[in-house]
Design a protein around this motif. Structure first.
Motif, PDB file in Angstrom:
ATOM      1  N   ARG A 168      87.151 -16.692  19.733  1.00 34.33           N
ATOM      2  CA  ARG A 168      88.155 -17.257  18.962  1.00 34.33           C
ATOM      3  C   ARG A 168      88.265 -18.493  18.137  1.00 34.33           C
ATOM      4  NH1 ARG A 168      92.431 -21.023  18.832  1.00 34.33           N
ATOM      5  NH2 ARG A 168      92.547 -20.572  21.171  1.00 34.33           N
ATOM      6  N   CYS A 169      87.941 -19.638  19.176  1.00 38.43           N
ATOM      7  CA  CYS A 169      88.019 -21.106  18.656  1.00 38.43           C
ATOM      8  C   CYS A 169      86.681 -21.194  17.608  1.00 38.43           C
ATOM      9  CB  CYS A 169      87.919 -22.066  19.780  1.00 38.43           C
ATOM     10  SG  CYS A 169      89.142 -22.248  20.827  1.00 38.43           S
ATOM     11  N   ALA A 170      85.502 -20.735  18.127  1.00 41.37           N
ATOM     12  CA  ALA A 170      84.459 -20.787  17.236  1.00 41.37           C
ATOM     13  C   ALA A 170      84.617 -20.265  15.995  1.00 41.37           C
ATOM     14  CB  ALA A 170      83.134 -20.212  18.083  1.00 41.37           C
ATOM     15  N   PHE A 171      85.032 -19.091  16.045  1.00 38.92           N
ATOM     16  CA  PHE A 171      85.211 -18.385  14.532  1.00 38.92           C
ATOM     17  C   PHE A 171      86.376 -18.998  13.782  1.00 38.92           C
ATOM     18  CE2 PHE A 171      83.483 -14.752  17.073  1.00 38.92           C
ATOM     19  CZ  PHE A 171      82.313 -15.235  16.914  1.00 38.92           C
ATOM     20  N   SER A 172      87.195 -19.847  14.313  1.00 35.85           N
ATOM     21  CA  SER A 172      88.326 -20.350  14.003  1.00 35.85           C
ATOM     22  C   SER A 172      87.723 -21.447  12.646  1.00 35.85           C
ATOM     23  CB  SER A 172      89.350 -21.204  14.559  1.00 35.85           C
ATOM     24  OG  SER A 172      89.964 -20.134  15.303  1.00 35.85           O
ATOM     25  N   TYR A 173      86.558 -22.146  13.038  1.00 36.96           N
ATOM     26  CA  TYR A 173      85.738 -23.014  11.944  1.00 36.96           C
ATOM     27  C   TYR A 173      85.612 -22.059  10.911  1.00 36.96           C
ATOM     28  CZ  TYR A 173      84.813 -26.799  15.364  1.00 36.96           C
ATOM     29  OH  TYR A 173      85.257 -27.491  16.379  1.00 36.96           O
ATOM     30  N   TYR A 174      85.193 -20.678  10.759  1.00 41.10           N
ATOM     31  CA  TYR A 174      84.822 -20.176   9.556  1.00 41.10           C
ATOM     32  C   TYR A 174      86.070 -19.637   8.837  1.00 41.10           C
ATOM     33  CZ  TYR A 174      80.080 -19.788  11.536  1.00 41.10           C
ATOM     34  OH  TYR A 174      79.029 -20.236  11.913  1.00 41.10           O
ATOM     35  N   ARG A 175      87.321 -19.460   9.755  1.00 44.42           N
ATOM     36  CA  ARG A 175      88.539 -19.130   9.110  1.00 44.42           C
ATOM     37  C   ARG A 175      89.109 -20.027   8.346  1.00 44.42           C
ATOM     38  NH1 ARG A 175      89.420 -15.407  14.520  1.00 44.42           N
ATOM     39  NH2 ARG A 175      87.618 -14.026  13.925  1.00 44.42           N
ATOM     40  N   ALA A 176      88.609 -21.402   8.608  1.00 36.76           N
ATOM     41  CA  ALA A 176      89.260 -22.635   7.787  1.00 36.76           C
ATOM     42  C   ALA A 176      88.574 -22.987   6.809  1.00 36.76           C
ATOM     43  CB  ALA A 176      89.414 -23.684   8.962  1.00 36.76           C
ATOM     44  N   LEU A 177      87.508 -22.445   6.439  1.00 39.90           N
ATOM     45  CA  LEU A 177      86.352 -22.778   5.325  1.00 39.90           C
ATOM     46  C   LEU A 177      87.247 -22.732   4.042  1.00 39.90           C
ATOM     47  CD1 LEU A 177      82.932 -20.957   6.231  1.00 39.90           C
ATOM     48  CD2 LEU A 177      83.465 -23.280   6.222  1.00 39.90           C
ATOM     49  N   PRO A 178      88.130 -22.047   3.743  1.00 37.52           N
ATOM     50  CA  PRO A 178      88.837 -22.237   2.118  1.00 37.52           C
ATOM     51  C   PRO A 178      89.546 -23.252   2.259  1.00 37.52           C
ATOM     52  CG  PRO A 178      88.907 -19.818   2.995  1.00 37.52           C
ATOM     53  CD  PRO A 178      88.296 -20.553   4.224  1.00 37.52           C
ATOM     54  N   THR A 179      90.319 -23.747   3.414  1.00 41.51           N
ATOM     55  CA  THR A 179      90.901 -24.968   3.636  1.00 41.51           C
ATOM     56  C   THR A 179      89.919 -26.354   3.364  1.00 41.51           C
ATOM     57  OG1 THR A 179      92.724 -24.077   4.918  1.00 41.51           O
ATOM     58  CG2 THR A 179      92.712 -26.543   4.978  1.00 41.51           C
ATOM     59  N   SER A 180      88.874 -26.194   4.076  1.00 41.13           N
ATOM     60  CA  SER A 180      87.768 -27.155   4.228  1.00 41.13           C
ATOM     61  C   SER A 180      87.308 -27.428   2.908  1.00 41.13           C
ATOM     62  CB  SER A 180      86.669 -26.820   5.229  1.00 41.13           C
ATOM     63  OG  SER A 180      87.178 -26.731   6.475  1.00 41.13           O
ATOM     64  N   GLY A 181      87.040 -26.269   2.063  1.00 41.91           N
ATOM     65  CA  GLY A 181      86.531 -26.366   0.815  1.00 41.91           C
ATOM     66  C   GLY A 181      87.670 -27.089   0.028  1.00 41.91           C
ATOM     67  N   GLU A 182      88.872 -26.652  -0.082  1.00 43.12           N
ATOM     68  CA  GLU A 182      89.886 -27.587  -0.837  1.00 43.12           C
ATOM     69  C   GLU A 182      89.846 -29.169  -0.525  1.00 43.12           C
ATOM     70  OE1 GLU A 182      93.331 -25.310   0.063  1.00 43.12           O
ATOM     71  OE2 GLU A 182      92.667 -23.578  -1.105  1.00 43.12           O
ATOM     72  N   GLN A 183      89.769 -29.392   0.830  1.00 40.38           N
ATOM     73  CA  GLN A 183      89.761 -30.848   1.388  1.00 40.38           C
ATOM     74  C   GLN A 183      88.446 -31.320   0.690  1.00 40.38           C
ATOM     75  OE1 GLN A 183      89.850 -30.035   5.307  1.00 40.38           O
ATOM     76  NE2 GLN A 183      92.191 -29.843   5.556  1.00 40.38           N
ATOM     77  N   ILE A 184      87.525 -31.292   0.785  1.00 39.31           N
ATOM     78  CA  ILE A 184      86.289 -31.425   0.290  1.00 39.31           C
ATOM     79  C   ILE A 184      86.245 -31.815  -1.396  1.00 39.31           C
ATOM     80  CG2 ILE A 184      83.735 -31.327  -0.315  1.00 39.31           C
ATOM     81  CD1 ILE A 184      83.739 -29.917   2.522  1.00 39.31           C
ATOM     82  N   ALA A 185      86.724 -30.638  -2.077  1.00 36.86           N
ATOM     83  CA  ALA A 185      86.928 -30.908  -3.450  1.00 36.86           C
ATOM     84  C   ALA A 185      87.807 -31.882  -3.796  1.00 36.86           C
ATOM     85  CB  ALA A 185      87.276 -29.624  -4.209  1.00 36.86           C
ATOM     86  N   ALA A 186      89.111 -31.973  -3.280  1.00 38.35           N
ATOM     87  CA  ALA A 186      90.018 -32.982  -3.523  1.00 38.35           C
ATOM     88  C   ALA A 186      89.544 -34.539  -3.222  1.00 38.35           C
ATOM     89  CB  ALA A 186      91.378 -32.878  -2.669  1.00 38.35           C
ATOM     90  N   CYS A 187      88.605 -34.750  -2.144  1.00 39.93           N
ATOM     91  CA  CYS A 187      88.214 -35.888  -1.760  1.00 39.93           C
ATOM     92  C   CYS A 187      87.077 -36.438  -2.886  1.00 39.93           C
ATOM     93  CB  CYS A 187      87.542 -35.707  -0.487  1.00 39.93           C
ATOM     94  SG  CYS A 187      87.332 -37.488   0.501  1.00 39.93           S
ATOM     95  N   VAL A 188      86.171 -35.338  -3.157  1.00 38.40           N
ATOM     96  CA  VAL A 188      85.441 -35.704  -4.356  1.00 38.40           C
ATOM     97  C   VAL A 188      85.747 -36.029  -5.633  1.00 38.40           C
ATOM     98  CG1 VAL A 188      83.510 -34.928  -5.755  1.00 38.40           C
ATOM     99  CG2 VAL A 188      83.388 -34.483  -3.264  1.00 38.40           C
ATOM    100  N   ASP A 189      87.109 -35.469  -5.884  1.00 40.76           N
ATOM    101  CA  ASP A 189      87.956 -35.476  -7.206  1.00 40.76           C
ATOM    102  C   ASP A 189      88.282 -37.163  -7.219  1.00 40.76           C
ATOM    103  OD1 ASP A 189      87.235 -33.254  -8.386  1.00 40.76           O
ATOM    104  OD2 ASP A 189      89.074 -32.346  -7.756  1.00 40.76           O
ATOM    105  N   GLY A 190      88.508 -37.414  -5.960  1.00 38.44           N
ATOM    106  CA  GLY A 190      89.144 -39.024  -5.778  1.00 38.44           C
ATOM    107  C   GLY A 190      88.581 -39.907  -5.576  1.00 38.44           C
ATOM    108  N   GLY A 191      87.266 -39.788  -5.363  1.00 36.59           N
ATOM    109  CA  GLY A 191      86.196 -40.926  -5.180  1.00 36.59           C
ATOM    110  C   GLY A 191      84.662 -40.582  -5.091  1.00 36.59           C
ATOM    111  N   ARG A 192      84.196 -41.400  -4.674  1.00 36.87           N
ATOM    112  CA  ARG A 192      82.721 -41.161  -4.640  1.00 36.87           C
ATOM    113  C   ARG A 192      82.396 -41.674  -2.956  1.00 36.87           C
ATOM    114  NH1 ARG A 192      79.394 -40.167  -8.381  1.00 36.87           N
ATOM    115  NH2 ARG A 192      77.413 -41.015  -7.632  1.00 36.87           N
ATOM    116  N   LEU A 193      81.068 -40.985  -2.655  1.00 30.33           N
ATOM    117  CA  LEU A 193      80.436 -41.407  -1.342  1.00 30.33           C
ATOM    118  C   LEU A 193      79.531 -42.735  -1.388  1.00 30.33           C
ATOM    119  CD1 LEU A 193      80.176 -40.518   1.632  1.00 30.33           C
ATOM    120  CD2 LEU A 193      77.968 -39.037   0.625  1.00 30.33           C
TER     121      LEU A 193
END
Length: 301
Positions: free
Chosen positions: A210-235
């Motif tokens: 359950r813990c392992a697969f929770s990483y995959y179930r959180a992918l939509p949230t992770s994707g939103e976080q990545i997009a927001a971070c890139v929108d706000g700055g650069r690496l």
């Protein structure tokens, strides 16, 4: 500040001199392997791995670095938390771990599920992350991975994402499932039996799955976080993207438009689990790159 706690958990395969601790961070306890002295290097694993993914590279890295390799939230001997498997929370776990260990500057290396939190940590804290190495993963829906995803995401992403399904189906068959990923991820070469057994133990039981697969179930949230971070700055952190099979240069292509200082490599004839399949090639790439001072020049690839 969280206080490191002596760990009762011992590894089946433990490089000479490794110290295992339990470190309280961000509402969980992480099981952490520590080795060496010098500039810190934080290693973040993926699925179906534990800190033992790094056993073949920890010793050489520890000759010049303080190597920090945790079991990530929910994996191995770390707390099987109810939630917090999105990349943003995992990045906060990593940041809190470095703080608990009194690390003020670290190189961060992530592979597979460890790549998105490594990326977010570098985006959020360029003062803390001096170098970034990311491998064999994608960063949400950032442009650049269209070729890799032309036939859709790998089959297991959908399987793992359905709540409760995969753990119900796989309980009692964990070893066969882990073996498939290890064989595929090494192009059939397999991995050290002790490492394989450690991974199987870590992912046996419905709650571990359950813990392992929770990483995959959180992918939509992770994707939103990545997009927001890139929108706000650069690496701005010097970054290396390393690909093999199957990801290749897809991650590098995602990073190219957002990174100020990026070098990319593909390791030929290498499967997904690079640190176990081609550790010597990986070390030739990352050791010069992680060296303190002006960025080293690893072999072209």
């Amino acid at each position: 500040m969280p206080v490191p706690i002596a760990s009762p958990h011992l590894s089946a395969l433990q490089p000479r001199g490794v110290e295992l601790r339990r470190v309280a961070v961000n509402g969980v306890e992480l099981n952490v392997a520590l080795l060496g002295e010098g500039p810190a290097v934080l290693l973040l694993h993926g699925f179906p791995h534990t800190w033992q993914l790094w056993t073949a590279v920890m010793g050489p890295l520890a000759e010049r670095h303080r190597v920090i390799a945790p079991d990530m939230r929910g994996a191995g001997a770390s707390t099987r938390a109810a939630g917090g498997y999105d990349a943003g929370t995992l990045a906060s776990d990593a940041e809190a771990l470095l703080d608990a260990l009194d690390v003020r500057s670290a190189a961060v290396v992530g592979i597979d599920a460890g790549t998105p939190p490594a990326f977010l940590l570098a985006m959020r804290r360029p003062d803390l992350v001096r170098r970034l190495v990311v491998m064999e993963s994608l960063l949400g829906g950032l442009p650049g991975a269209e070729g890799f995803l032309a036939q859709g995401a790998p089959w297991w992403f959908g399987f793992h994402a359905v709540p409760s399904l995969a753990e119900t189906v796989l309980t009692g068959h964990e070893a066969q499932y882990v073996d498939w990923f290890l064989d595929t991820g090494s192009l059939g070469a397999g991995v050290d039996p002790a490492v394989r057994d450690a991974f199987v133990r870590a992912y046996t039981g419905a709650d571990a799955l359950r813990c392992a697969f929770s990483y995959y179930r959180a992918l939509p949230t992770s994707g939103e976080q990545i997009a927001a971070c890139v929108d706000g700055g650069r690496l701005t952190v010097p970054t290396m993207a390393v690909g093999a099979r199957p990801v290749g240069r897809a991650l590098e292509r995602q990073l190219r438009p957002v990174a100020d200082d990026l070098v990319g490599h593909v390791i030929e004839d290498c499967g997904h689990i690079i640190p176990l399949h081609r550790p010597e090639v990986l070390l030739r790439l990352v050791e010069p790159f992680l060296a303190p001072g002006p960025r080293g020049l690893p072999p072209r690839g």
